[in-house]
Structure formats: structure tokens, C-alpha cells
Design a protein around this motif. Sequence first.
Motif, short mmCIF file in Angstrom:
data_model
loop_
_atom_site.label_atom_id
_atom_site.label_comp_id
_atom_site.label_asym_id
_atom_site.label_seq_id
_atom_site.Cartn_x
_atom_site.Cartn_y
_atom_site.Cartn_z
N ASP A 93 0.87 -1.19 0.00
CA ASP A 93 0.00 0.00 0.00
C ASP A 93 0.91 1.23 0.00
N LEU A 223 2.50 -7.01 1.20
CA LEU A 223 1.30 -7.11 2.03
C LEU A 223 1.62 -7.01 3.51
N LYS A 224 2.74 -7.65 3.90
CA LYS A 224 3.12 -7.65 5.33
C LYS A 224 3.36 -6.25 5.86
N GLY A 225 3.90 -5.40 5.01
CA GLY A 225 4.22 -4.05 5.45
C GLY A 225 3.10 -3.05 5.22
N SER A 226 1.94 -3.53 4.83
CA SER A 226 0.84 -2.63 4.48
C SER A 226 -0.27 -2.65 5.52
N PRO A 227 -0.46 -1.55 6.21
CA PRO A 227 -1.55 -1.51 7.20
C PRO A 227 -2.94 -1.60 6.56
N THR A 228 -3.10 -1.09 5.34
CA THR A 228 -4.44 -1.12 4.77
C THR A 228 -4.73 -2.48 4.14
#
Lengths: 288, 359
Positions: A93, A223-228
Motif C-alpha cells: 500500500d 502485504l506484510k508491510g501494508s496496514p491497509t
Amino acid sequence: MHIVVCIKQVPDSAQIRIHPVTNTIMRQGVPAIINPFDLFSLEEALRIKDKVGARVTVLTMGPPMAETSLRKALSLGADDAVLLTDRKFAGSDTLATSYALTSAIRKLSEEETVDLVFCGKQTVDGDTAQVGPGIATRLGFQQLTYITKIESIDQGAREIVVHRRSEGGVQVLKTALPCMITMLEGTNTIRFGKMDDMFRAARYGLKTWNKDTTGAEEMKVGLKGSPTVVSKVFVPKPRAQKATMVEVESPGAETPTAEAQAAAAVEAIFGTQPKLADELLARAAAGL
Amino acid sequence: MSEPSKPQGRKFQLPEHLKEYKGIWVIVEQERGSVHSVSWELVGEARKLADKLGVEVGAVVLGADSPELNAICGDAFTYGADVVYKVTDPVLADYRTDPYTRVMTDVVNTYKPEIVLLGATTLGRDLAGAIATTLATGLTADCTELDIYMDNRSLAATRPTFGGTLLCTIQTLAYRPQMATVRPRVMSMPDRDDSRTGRVVEVFPALREDDVITKVLSFIADREQNEAQLAFADIIVAAGKGLGKPENLKLVFDLAKVLGGEVGVTRPLVQAGWTGFDRQVGQTGKTVRPKLYIAAGISGAIQHRVGMEKSDLILAINTDPNAPIFDFAHLGLVGDALTILPALTDAFGKRLSVNRLAG
Ligand SMILES: Cc1cc2nc3c(=O)[nH]c(=O)nc-3n(C[C@H](O)[C@H](O)[C@H](O)COP(=O)(O)OP(=O)(O)OC[C@H]3O[C@@H](n4cnc5c(N)ncnc54)[C@H](O)[C@@H]3O)c2cc1C
Ligand SMILES: Cc1cc2nc3c(=O)[nH]c(=O)nc-3n(C[C@H](O)[C@H](O)[C@H](O)COP(=O)(O)OP(=O)(O)OC[C@H]3O[C@@H](n4cnc5c(N)ncnc54)[C@H](O)[C@@H]3O)c2cc1C
């Protein structure tokens, strides 16, 4: 002076079609282009290069095919190009994207200090306008968004004066390098590339970097680093009800006259929308 | 809104230490003492969400201390806030990313709201992108709809992407605060309740102008009178390519005049140079929400539709009975806009002036 221009390869949104049954985007055959807003920023960077001299590096994060966008930017006059590509970046994100891009800009800065980063105002696919501010914040650069004009740039004093669009007017800002700039659309006209730049672009050996090259942490990308979390994608629902067709009475005539149609429309508004009718009358009475 | 599909692949549990984040905040956007109306629209929306969650609405008002700023704090209550965080410092007089970001990061970390909303304006988008990064949390851009999924009490933020052809709903499950920017005029303006008051929490961030690198040299205000005030118009008469040629724009201006409204257009007209960009309605133009929207010679493409479909009443005039605009307009007239528009101008003119005499 070293300028980094971030460009994103996007599907040409004018040509996107939605699959009528599955409601998904049909990307097949949709040409990929440089995000149109990024070209205004690239052009501005090239103008600075023309005026005061600078090395312009274009940077993109994306799949290997994003290379075509980098070559296009080189053909317009950029000096160097970096393709940041890694399956681990997939699904990033804006927080993760700006982190990944920042890791590449930091690495570029090791070779030659980066003074200016240009981003597009926003993209035409994700459309968030958040990556530029994310990069500026991470780098600790001054952030200048919605810039309509770069009035002056003083390399010696490391000062820059810009015009920034705000809701109610234009702010004239003076700040110091390094900074991150996003240009507003329509601020300049994109040049045609020169012949020798086109040849150079075709032959240029681009730098291809991945997560490990830039030292990006795995937990902060993809994905792992994406809060949304995208929990649902859907096609806008049609309004449940179609328009009520205004009934036009025009006895004898095949097609109703414009006057009859207008009268019927006004009647439909005054007859069925008492609140709106009162409002219109009040406005008229007040002479608005 | 229908039920969410379960997001897959990652853990989405809110860590224990983030569970203390409570309340819904709106960062009130004021520039030179005037508030952007999107802020009040958001306070109204925050009120609805907060009532669902059973929490408070906080309005954050930043600026240099002044009577205008106090008045803005009072207004925040009348529109639905329970508590106002009044953050004052001379350095905050003009908007600049850096000091605003530093202050907001501190205030959020101190008071821990679970949701933070901003307008999707030049200021809101600039600031939101910066503070989402310092707070390392998720931010959903340019939303057109907000809701709460009660099963996990999370914010469901719906936004257009791919040029408005698709909508998506985004959540921030394992991080706090949950942040979103919202387009002006997609939420309705709340009614004022002048009897409402609440708590004021004063914050003095103690900034030093010397620490701020970016300086405001001057501010050139728009010559307001010359710019179309579309976003706030109650009545809009809009023209599309069906009008044929630029001279025919006069027909919509005439009708708009009789109705006391503004003129809007579709993008092809702007691109062809019929009129300035400030009249463009749609995804890449303005979002409008008038009481009456008359669409003449407009097909109703999705990129136009997202900018005007929240109008209270849409009357569409189109020669093609199958034009997509009839799928979402409220009233439809099949016919030639070039003759119907002048006839409407006459008919409205008579109707409204007769009553003026009678009244
Ligand atoms: C349907 C959908 C909705 C989404 N909504 C959100 C959301 O609300 N919030 C969120 O955090 N993420 C969202 N995302 C993810 C977002 O699209 C990606 O993070 C994307 O990589 C960057 O966002 P953007 O395209 O909006 O960039 P923007 O922030 O609009 O881009 C601004 C500028 O940053 C630079 N830039 C952006 N991406 C790159 C890149 N890959 N390489 C080089 N330069 C780049 C360009 O100069 C660009 O003009 C969404 C994704 C999808 C598919
Ligand atoms: C990235 C992107 C962003 C965009 N952003 C916007 C935006 O912000 N706003 C926007 O409006 N568009 C936008 N567009 C363009 C949009 O997709 C459509 O092309 C546009 O809205 C169509 O304009 P129109 O309805 O005026 O023209 P058309 O689609 O050509 O429709 C003309 C209509 O007029 C009717 N007509 C013809 N003659 C008459 C007559 N004499 N009387 C009555 N009716 C008549 C026809 O039946 C037809 O329905 C965007 C597109 C892209 C790709």
C-alpha cells in the motif's frame, strides 16, 4: 544537483473495461503508460537540468515490464534509470510503497546526494496522492505538493521558491533543499524527446534493484508491510430506480414541442418536489 | 453496505496496546480564519459513526490563537463535536506540512483516537500523507463512503479507484489510528445545533519559527468573484457534448441565471476549451451536491457520475432514450436540449416571477 523523479507505470485508465459478468477489471490489451501526472514532474526536472544543470534519475517500482516506462523517460532526457522490482513488494500500500522507494532513493544518495525528489500529484489507478508525502516524510525532506510554478532555484544558497495551490489561493513558499515536489497538472507542456536521447534510451543498461539491493526490511514491504487491507472491490451499483420520464401531453402532435416538454418538467418539479419548489421561489424572491 | 469478504493471508488482530485508542477525530481545516466546509461535513459524519461505536467526536482545530479560531471551536460543537482539541501557536498561522505534521503526530500519540478523518483537499491530502507515515498507520484516500463494521468495530472506508470505474472498501485492522480523507460534498452538511457545547482541551505545542525551514512569503487569494463556486452551488445547470458547439453554452448560462445557479460542464468541454477547468464536474473535476442538477446533453459516464450523483434531484435531458444518465437521474426528458433549454428558461422564468409578484 541530483534529481530523482519517481514514475509509476499505470494502465491507461481511459481504456479500462469492466468484465460484465465477473465485475473485474479486464487488463488484457490495455496499454501501460507512464502515469500522466508524473510527466509534468519529469518535465519540470528536465527544465531544471536545462537551466542550472542536474543529473536526473528516474525511479520506478513495479514489475519487470515497467522497464518500458523508464526507457520512455530516458528518451525524453533523463540521465539514469532504476527499476526497483521484487515479488516481495507485491501488494504494497502507500506506506509500504513509499518505504520501498525511499530505500532506493537512499541508495541513490550514497552515489550522489539527492537534492530534489519529484513525484506525480497522484496516479490514475491508485489515485491516493500519498506516496509523495510518504517519501518526503521518511527522507526528512521539505514537502511541497500541488506546485504550480517553480519561481527560482538557487543552488549556491540551496534555496527554492515555489507557488503552491491551496484551496483558497496560492501560497508562495521559500524553502531549502533537499525537498520533495509534486507538480500540479497543466503546469508545463511535456517535450518531445531528442533523437540521440531516443537512441541512448534504447541501448541504456538500466539498474535493476531488488529488496536486498536497497536493504529494505521484509516486514515493511508488500502485504506484510501494508496496514491497509482491501476488503472488497466492486462496481458502483446502479441506482435502484431509473429516471421517471416526464410525461408530456401534446394532443394531436407526433412529437411534443419543446414548450410542452419544458412545461411538463417544471410541473414535475413544482408538483412533486414541494421543498425544492419553495427553495426556488425563495431564491427568486431574494433576487438570487 | 453489504458484508465484507474476509481479507486473506495476513493476521488482522488488533494488538492489545492499540485497543486503548478511542474516539473519532476530525482535523478541522481552516485557512486564514475560514473553515473548509468539508470539515463540518466530516464532523457530521463522525457523529454518526461515533454514535454507532458509542464514543466521542473530537475536532482538532489548529492555528494561531485568535477570536476567529475561538469561533471555529464553538462551531465544531454546534456541528456535533463533543470535545475540541484547540492547538494554538503562532507558527501554525499558515499551513505548512512540517510543523502541522509534528504537532498532529504528538497530539494523536497523546490522546490516541481510533479514527482520524481529514478532507481530501490540498491541505488534507498533504497533511494526511505525512502523518500516516510518522504514525506508521494506514490511510485510505479520497473516500466517498464511511461505515463501521460492528463485528470488529473497524472503519470501512469506501473509495473510487481506476478512474471511478471501481469502488473498493479498505480497512486498517491491526494499526491505529485508522485514517481516511474524504472528498468535499459527498457527505451532507449537518444541521447546526446552537445549544450544543463541550469540552475544550488546549494544547500549546511550543514551536519555534526558527526550526521551520519552509517560509510563507505571501498568499495570493483567488479572485473569488471570477471563479465558479460550483462545489457549493445549490442549483447547477450542466452541459455536455450534446450541446454541439461552444456558442450553445449560452443556453445553460441563461437557465442558470433564471434559477440563480451555477454552470457545470463535462470534461470534454473543458478539454475542447469551451470553458475553464473550474466548471468541470466529475472524478477529475469537482464533486457537487446541489439540490437540483439539470444535465443537458450529458451521457452519464462514470467519471462524470461520481461527481454529481449525490445531487438531491437530477433532471436529465438527452436525445437518446437509452443514455446511461437515465439509469440514475431522477427525472428524465427525451428531447433536444437546444430547444428544451430555452423553453425551460422561459417556463421557470414565468413560474418564478409570477410568484414573486404574488408574494
Ligand atoms: C483498488 C485499490 C485501492 C487502493 N487504495 C489505497 C488506499 O486508499 N490507501 C493506500 O495506502 N493504498 C491504496 N492502494 C494501494 C496503492 O495503489 C499502492 O500503494 C500504490 O503502489 C501507490 O499508490 P498510488 O498509485 O495511489 O500512488 P500516488 O500516491 O497517487 O502516487 C503519487 C506519486 O508517487 C509516485 N509513485 C507512486 N507509486 C510509485 C511506484 N510504484 N514507483 C515509482 N513512483 C511511484 C509517482 O510519482 C506518483 O505520481 C490501493 C490499491 C488498489 C488496487
Ligand atoms: C481518467 C479520466 C477522468 C475523467 N474525468 C472526468 C470528469 O471529471 N468529468 C467528466 O465529465 N468526464 C470525465 N471523463 C470523461 C468521461 O469518461 C466522459 O467522456 C465524459 O463525461 C462524456 O461527456 P459528455 O457526456 O458531455 O459527452 P458524450 O458522452 O459524448 O455524451 C453526449 C450526450 O449528449 C446527447 N446529445 C447529443 N445531442 C443532443 C441534443 N441536441 N440534446 C440533448 N442531448 C444530446 C447524446 O445522446 C449523448 O448522450 C474522464 C475520463 C477519464 C478517462
